[in-house]
Design a protein around this motif. Structure first.
Motif, short mmCIF file in Angstrom:
data_model
loop_
_atom_site.label_atom_id
_atom_site.label_comp_id
_atom_site.label_asym_id
_atom_site.label_seq_id
_atom_site.Cartn_x
_atom_site.Cartn_y
_atom_site.Cartn_z
N ASP A 146 -7.50 -12.48 -1.69
CA ASP A 146 -7.85 -12.06 -3.03
C ASP A 146 -7.31 -13.13 -3.98
O ASP A 146 -6.47 -13.94 -3.59
CB ASP A 146 -7.19 -10.69 -3.28
CG ASP A 146 -7.65 -10.06 -4.57
OD1 ASP A 146 -7.13 -10.47 -5.63
OD2 ASP A 146 -8.49 -9.16 -4.52
N SER A 147 -7.74 -13.14 -5.21
CA SER A 147 -7.24 -14.13 -6.16
C SER A 147 -5.84 -13.79 -6.67
O SER A 147 -5.17 -14.62 -7.26
CB SER A 147 -8.20 -14.27 -7.34
OG SER A 147 -8.32 -13.03 -8.00
N SER A 148 -5.38 -12.59 -6.42
CA SER A 148 -4.06 -12.15 -6.89
C SER A 148 -3.04 -12.23 -5.75
O SER A 148 -3.25 -11.63 -4.70
CB SER A 148 -4.15 -10.71 -7.40
OG SER A 148 -2.87 -10.12 -7.44
N PRO A 149 -1.93 -12.93 -5.94
CA PRO A 149 -0.90 -12.98 -4.90
C PRO A 149 -0.37 -11.60 -4.52
O PRO A 149 -0.11 -11.32 -3.37
CB PRO A 149 0.21 -13.85 -5.51
CG PRO A 149 -0.51 -14.69 -6.50
CD PRO A 149 -1.61 -13.84 -7.04
N LEU A 150 -0.23 -10.71 -5.52
CA LEU A 150 0.24 -9.35 -5.24
C LEU A 150 -0.77 -8.60 -4.36
O LEU A 150 -0.39 -7.93 -3.40
CB LEU A 150 0.50 -8.58 -6.53
CG LEU A 150 1.01 -7.13 -6.35
CD1 LEU A 150 2.30 -7.10 -5.54
CD2 LEU A 150 1.20 -6.48 -7.70
N ASN A 151 -2.05 -8.74 -4.67
CA ASN A 151 -3.08 -8.12 -3.84
C ASN A 151 -3.07 -8.70 -2.43
O ASN A 151 -3.26 -7.98 -1.45
CB ASN A 151 -4.47 -8.27 -4.46
CG ASN A 151 -4.66 -7.38 -5.67
OD1 ASN A 151 -3.88 -6.47 -5.91
ND2 ASN A 151 -5.69 -7.67 -6.44
N ASN A 152 -2.85 -10.01 -2.31
CA ASN A 152 -2.77 -10.63 -0.99
C ASN A 152 -1.62 -10.06 -0.19
O ASN A 152 -1.75 -9.77 1.00
CB ASN A 152 -2.64 -12.15 -1.10
CG ASN A 152 -3.95 -12.81 -1.47
OD1 ASN A 152 -5.02 -12.29 -1.16
ND2 ASN A 152 -3.86 -13.92 -2.15
N TYR A 153 -0.48 -9.88 -0.84
CA TYR A 153 0.67 -9.29 -0.16
C TYR A 153 0.34 -7.87 0.30
O TYR A 153 0.58 -7.51 1.45
CB TYR A 153 1.89 -9.27 -1.08
CG TYR A 153 3.03 -8.47 -0.52
CD1 TYR A 153 3.84 -9.01 0.47
CD2 TYR A 153 3.28 -7.17 -0.95
CE1 TYR A 153 4.87 -8.26 1.02
CE2 TYR A 153 4.30 -6.42 -0.41
CZ TYR A 153 5.11 -6.98 0.57
OH TYR A 153 6.11 -6.23 1.12
N ASN A 154 -0.23 -7.07 -0.60
CA ASN A 154 -0.58 -5.70 -0.24
C ASN A 154 -1.62 -5.65 0.87
O ASN A 154 -1.54 -4.82 1.77
CB ASN A 154 -1.07 -4.94 -1.48
CG ASN A 154 0.06 -4.66 -2.46
OD1 ASN A 154 1.22 -4.54 -2.07
ND2 ASN A 154 -0.29 -4.59 -3.73
N ASN A 155 -2.61 -6.55 0.82
CA ASN A 155 -3.61 -6.63 1.89
C ASN A 155 -2.98 -6.98 3.23
O ASN A 155 -3.35 -6.45 4.27
CB ASN A 155 -4.70 -7.64 1.54
CG ASN A 155 -5.58 -7.19 0.41
OD1 ASN A 155 -5.62 -6.01 0.07
ND2 ASN A 155 -6.30 -8.12 -0.18
N PHE A 156 -2.00 -7.88 3.19
CA PHE A 156 -1.31 -8.27 4.41
C PHE A 156 -0.53 -7.09 4.99
O PHE A 156 -0.58 -6.81 6.18
CB PHE A 156 -0.37 -9.45 4.15
CG PHE A 156 0.31 -9.96 5.38
CD1 PHE A 156 -0.34 -10.82 6.23
CD2 PHE A 156 1.61 -9.56 5.68
CE1 PHE A 156 0.28 -11.28 7.38
CE2 PHE A 156 2.24 -10.02 6.82
CZ PHE A 156 1.57 -10.89 7.67
N VAL A 157 0.20 -6.37 4.13
CA VAL A 157 0.95 -5.20 4.59
C VAL A 157 0.01 -4.14 5.14
O VAL A 157 0.27 -3.55 6.20
CB VAL A 157 1.84 -4.63 3.45
CG1 VAL A 157 2.45 -3.29 3.84
CG2 VAL A 157 2.93 -5.63 3.08
N ASP A 158 -1.11 -3.91 4.46
CA ASP A 158 -2.09 -2.93 4.95
C ASP A 158 -2.64 -3.33 6.31
O ASP A 158 -2.81 -2.48 7.20
CB ASP A 158 -3.24 -2.76 3.95
CG ASP A 158 -2.81 -2.05 2.67
OD1 ASP A 158 -1.73 -1.41 2.68
OD2 ASP A 158 -3.54 -2.15 1.67
N ALA A 159 -2.93 -4.61 6.48
CA ALA A 159 -3.44 -5.10 7.77
C ALA A 159 -2.38 -4.92 8.84
O ALA A 159 -2.67 -4.51 9.97
CB ALA A 159 -3.84 -6.57 7.66
N HIS A 160 -1.13 -5.19 8.49
CA HIS A 160 -0.03 -5.03 9.45
C HIS A 160 0.11 -3.56 9.86
O HIS A 160 0.34 -3.25 11.03
CB HIS A 160 1.28 -5.55 8.85
CG HIS A 160 2.36 -5.75 9.84
ND1 HIS A 160 3.26 -4.77 10.15
CD2 HIS A 160 2.67 -6.82 10.62
CE1 HIS A 160 4.10 -5.22 11.06
NE2 HIS A 160 3.76 -6.46 11.37
N LYS A 161 -0.06 -2.65 8.91
CA LYS A 161 0.03 -1.22 9.21
C LYS A 161 -1.07 -0.79 10.17
O LYS A 161 -0.86 0.09 11.01
CB LYS A 161 -0.07 -0.40 7.92
CG LYS A 161 1.17 -0.46 7.06
CD LYS A 161 0.97 0.35 5.78
CE LYS A 161 2.17 0.25 4.88
NZ LYS A 161 1.96 1.00 3.62
#
Length: 161
Positions: free
Chosen positions: A137-152
């Motif tokens: 995503d263009s937002s670093p915060l969204n990228n972090y959240n997407n990564f955590v969601d993928a990890h979950k």
């Protein structure tokens, strides 16, 4: 002792060795230091910084390594700058790292790493699986959240705080 390192940064210097069409004073100094220390430039000539027209894009972000890993490295820029004027750089090193416990024998360090004992095939599989669920995503915060969601999705029993 087998040592390796990789240095990358916005050096704001221009030189044909990393793709610039001209040299400037800073670029000549950087290039001279690279030669003096026997280092290698990993850049492939692609622009690393986006300028506003009519000025051309530039190559001011430089990646440098020791020769022992330079031929193993694959250097490229990503297609999306994610809102920055600097284009993200991707450096891949396919060979496993040449580290061992002996390089981390510091009495002040409580953890030690033995990269040779790692199951690299399993690690590669897990990272590949994780990335299948990850979207940029263009937002670093969204990228972090997407990564955590993928990890979950991959590790549902892991506790997250």
């Amino acid at each position: 002792m087998n040592q390796s390192f990789l240095i990358g940064g916005d050096f704001n210097g221009h030189h044909p060795v990393w793709g610039s069409s001209t040299s400037d004073f800073r670029g000549i100094l950087i290039h001279s230091a690279i030669l003096d220390y026997g280092l290698c430039v990993l850049n492939n000539g692609e622009a690393t910084r986006i300028n506003c027209p009519p000025y051309p894009d530039t190559m001011v972000d430089i990646s440098i390594s020791l020769p022992n890993i330079s031929l193993s490295c694959s250097w490229s820029v990503l297609p999306d700058p994610f809102g920055s004027d600097h284009i993200p750089i991707l450096i891949s090193i396919p060979n496993r790292p040449s580290y061992s416990n002996s390089s981390h024998n510091n009495n002040n360090t409580s953890s030690r790493f033995n990269f040779y004992a790692t199951d690299w095939n399993q690690f590669t599989y897990q990272v590949t699986s994780l990335l299948e669920f990850f979207t940029l995503d263009s937002s670093p915060l969204n990228n972090y959240n997407n990564f955590v969601d993928a990890h979950k999705k991959i590790y549902p029993s892991k506790v997250y705080k």
